[in-house]
Design an enzyme around this catalytic site. Structure first.
Site, mmCIF file in Angstrom:
data_model
loop_
_atom_site.group_PDB
_atom_site.id
_atom_site.type_symbol
_atom_site.label_atom_id
_atom_site.label_comp_id
_atom_site.label_asym_id
_atom_site.label_seq_id
_atom_site.Cartn_x
_atom_site.Cartn_y
_atom_site.Cartn_z
ATOM 1 N N GLY A 44 0.885 -0.969 0.197
ATOM 2 C CA GLY A 44 0.158 0.361 -0.451
ATOM 3 C C GLY A 44 1.091 1.130 0.082
ATOM 4 O O GLY A 44 0.590 2.518 -0.428
ATOM 5 N N ASP A 100 -0.009 4.149 4.009
ATOM 6 C CA ASP A 100 -1.227 3.929 2.979
ATOM 7 C C ASP A 100 -1.974 4.774 3.729
ATOM 8 O O ASP A 100 -2.700 5.618 3.964
ATOM 9 C CB ASP A 100 -1.311 3.434 1.863
ATOM 10 C CG ASP A 100 -1.253 2.562 2.168
ATOM 11 O OD1 ASP A 100 -1.578 1.761 3.993
ATOM 12 O OD2 ASP A 100 -2.641 1.521 1.507
ATOM 13 N N ASP A 103 -5.439 2.598 10.487
ATOM 14 C CA ASP A 103 -6.784 1.588 10.722
ATOM 15 C C ASP A 103 -7.021 1.183 12.359
ATOM 16 O O ASP A 103 -7.239 2.619 12.719
ATOM 17 C CB ASP A 103 -7.584 1.190 9.796
ATOM 18 C CG ASP A 103 -9.186 0.723 9.445
ATOM 19 O OD1 ASP A 103 -9.978 1.254 10.440
ATOM 20 O OD2 ASP A 103 -9.652 -0.214 9.269
ATOM 21 N N LYS A 131 -7.403 6.634 9.505
ATOM 22 C CA LYS A 131 -8.996 6.373 10.458
ATOM 23 C C LYS A 131 -9.472 6.247 11.952
ATOM 24 O O LYS A 131 -9.152 5.422 12.547
ATOM 25 C CB LYS A 131 -9.388 4.806 9.553
ATOM 26 C CG LYS A 131 -11.030 4.576 9.201
ATOM 27 C CD LYS A 131 -11.348 3.718 8.775
ATOM 28 C CE LYS A 131 -11.019 3.887 7.111
ATOM 29 N NZ LYS A 131 -11.545 2.518 7.012
ATOM 30 N N ASP A 159 -6.072 -1.003 -2.125
ATOM 31 C CA ASP A 159 -6.633 -2.548 -3.334
ATOM 32 C C ASP A 159 -7.999 -2.945 -2.489
ATOM 33 O O ASP A 159 -8.379 -2.999 -1.708
ATOM 34 C CB ASP A 159 -5.806 -3.356 -3.200
ATOM 35 C CG ASP A 159 -5.606 -3.596 -1.457
ATOM 36 O OD1 ASP A 159 -5.492 -3.198 -0.375
ATOM 37 O OD2 ASP A 159 -6.179 -5.169 -1.743
ATOM 38 N N ARG A 165 -4.676 -0.336 -6.217
ATOM 39 C CA ARG A 165 -4.051 0.545 -5.652
ATOM 40 C C ARG A 165 -3.528 1.618 -7.050
ATOM 41 O O ARG A 165 -3.406 2.759 -6.257
ATOM 42 C CB ARG A 165 -2.963 -0.348 -5.784
ATOM 43 C CG ARG A 165 -3.147 -1.428 -4.676
ATOM 44 C CD ARG A 165 -1.714 -2.221 -4.651
ATOM 45 N NE ARG A 165 -2.588 -3.640 -3.885
ATOM 46 C CZ ARG A 165 -2.445 -3.832 -2.473
ATOM 47 N NH1 ARG A 165 -2.145 -2.773 -1.470
ATOM 48 N NH2 ARG A 165 -2.941 -4.890 -2.255
HETATM 49 C C1 PRP Z 1 -3.260 -2.357 4.650
HETATM 50 C C2 PRP Z 1 -2.592 -0.880 4.674
HETATM 51 C C3 PRP Z 1 -1.699 -1.230 6.324
HETATM 52 C C4 PRP Z 1 -2.489 -1.524 7.308
HETATM 53 C C5 PRP Z 1 -3.742 -0.742 7.845
HETATM 54 O O1 PRP Z 1 -2.241 -2.969 4.162
HETATM 55 O O2 PRP Z 1 -1.308 -0.368 3.748
HETATM 56 O O3 PRP Z 1 -0.848 -2.038 6.618
HETATM 57 O O4 PRP Z 1 -3.518 -2.640 6.012
HETATM 58 O O5 PRP Z 1 -4.489 -1.256 8.467
HETATM 59 P P1 PRP Z 1 -4.876 -2.145 10.594
HETATM 60 O O6 PRP Z 1 -4.065 -0.162 10.869
HETATM 61 O O7 PRP Z 1 -5.895 -1.717 10.713
HETATM 62 O O8 PRP Z 1 -3.796 -2.681 10.550
HETATM 63 P P2 PRP Z 1 -2.788 -5.309 3.527
HETATM 64 O O9 PRP Z 1 -2.265 -5.442 5.356
HETATM 65 O O10 PRP Z 1 -4.259 -4.544 3.371
HETATM 66 O O11 PRP Z 1 -1.363 -4.457 2.764
HETATM 67 P P3 PRP Z 1 -1.301 -3.913 1.749
HETATM 68 O O12 PRP Z 1 -0.096 -2.982 1.812
HETATM 69 O O13 PRP Z 1 -0.199 -4.766 0.592
HETATM 70 O O14 PRP Z 1 -1.997 -3.686 0.782
#
Ligand code: PRP
Length: 181
Positions: A44, A100, A103, A131, A159, A165
């Protein structure tokens, strides 16, 4: 072609440009004598990190980790997997983790604790999106692009089932995109 799946734009390309400039300036000022390692959490981080680092006007080293928590769905699983570890030592270094989105905060928390355990002098977080309503752990990123509501967003690195993305902005998907599966 991708635009047709988007209900609304939450953060425009122009806003992202301004965010990168603003945060790049602050990071430059705060890290100019520290030669920090800017660590991107794949996948991300890619678009935002790419833009942000060109706005940082001091020496930095780059590092990457591949970390995953969503496993393809629209909710964080809470199960953090390190799929590719950093290949440079962080002992005695200042580290800035680039994301990115923050959450639940679980991903960043796990990685921050790991990097501190490995001896980083300082670990801070820069994120395009924050968020806070999603948070399940206590975590306040030092550098935030923009705070967003509790909506599932895609684009600029984020994504849905590995797609979107490459959108040049952050937006909300039309509900039918994931309800017709
Ligand atoms: C997403 C994003 C963060 C994480 C945030 O990654 O890029 O790394 O989730 O979420 P959180 O604060 O609830 O932990 P993801 O695991 O989807 O992997 P990606 O970056 O490959 O999409």
């Amino acid at each position: 072609m991708l635009d047709k799946d988007i209900e609304k734009i939450l953060v425009s390309a122009e806003e992202i440009d301004e965010i990168a400039k603003r945060l790049g300036k602050i990071i430059t000022e705060e890290y100019k004598d520290k030669f920090p390692i800017v660590i991107g959490l794949l996948k991300g981080c890619v678009p935002f990190m790419g833009k942000l680092i060109t706005e940082i006007d001091c020496h930095i080293e780059l590092g990457f980790m591949d970390v995953s928590s969503y496993h393809g769905g629209i909710q964080s699983s809470g199960d953090i997997k390190i799929k590719k570890d950093l290949n440079i030592p962080v002992k005695g270094r200042h580290v800035i983790i680039t994301e990115d989105i923050v959450d639940t905060g679980r991903t960043i928390k796990v990685i921050m604790d790991l990097l501190k355990y490995r001896g980083a002098i300082s670990v801070s977080v820069v994120t395009l999106l924050d968020k806070p309503e999603g948070r399940v752990v206590v975590l306040d990123p030092e550098y935030i692009g923009v705070t967003i509501p509790k909506e599932f967003v895609v684009g600029y690195g984020l994504d849905y089932e590995e797609k979107y993305r490459n959108l040049p902005y952050v937006g909300v998907l039309k509900p039918e995109v994931y309800s017709t599966k």
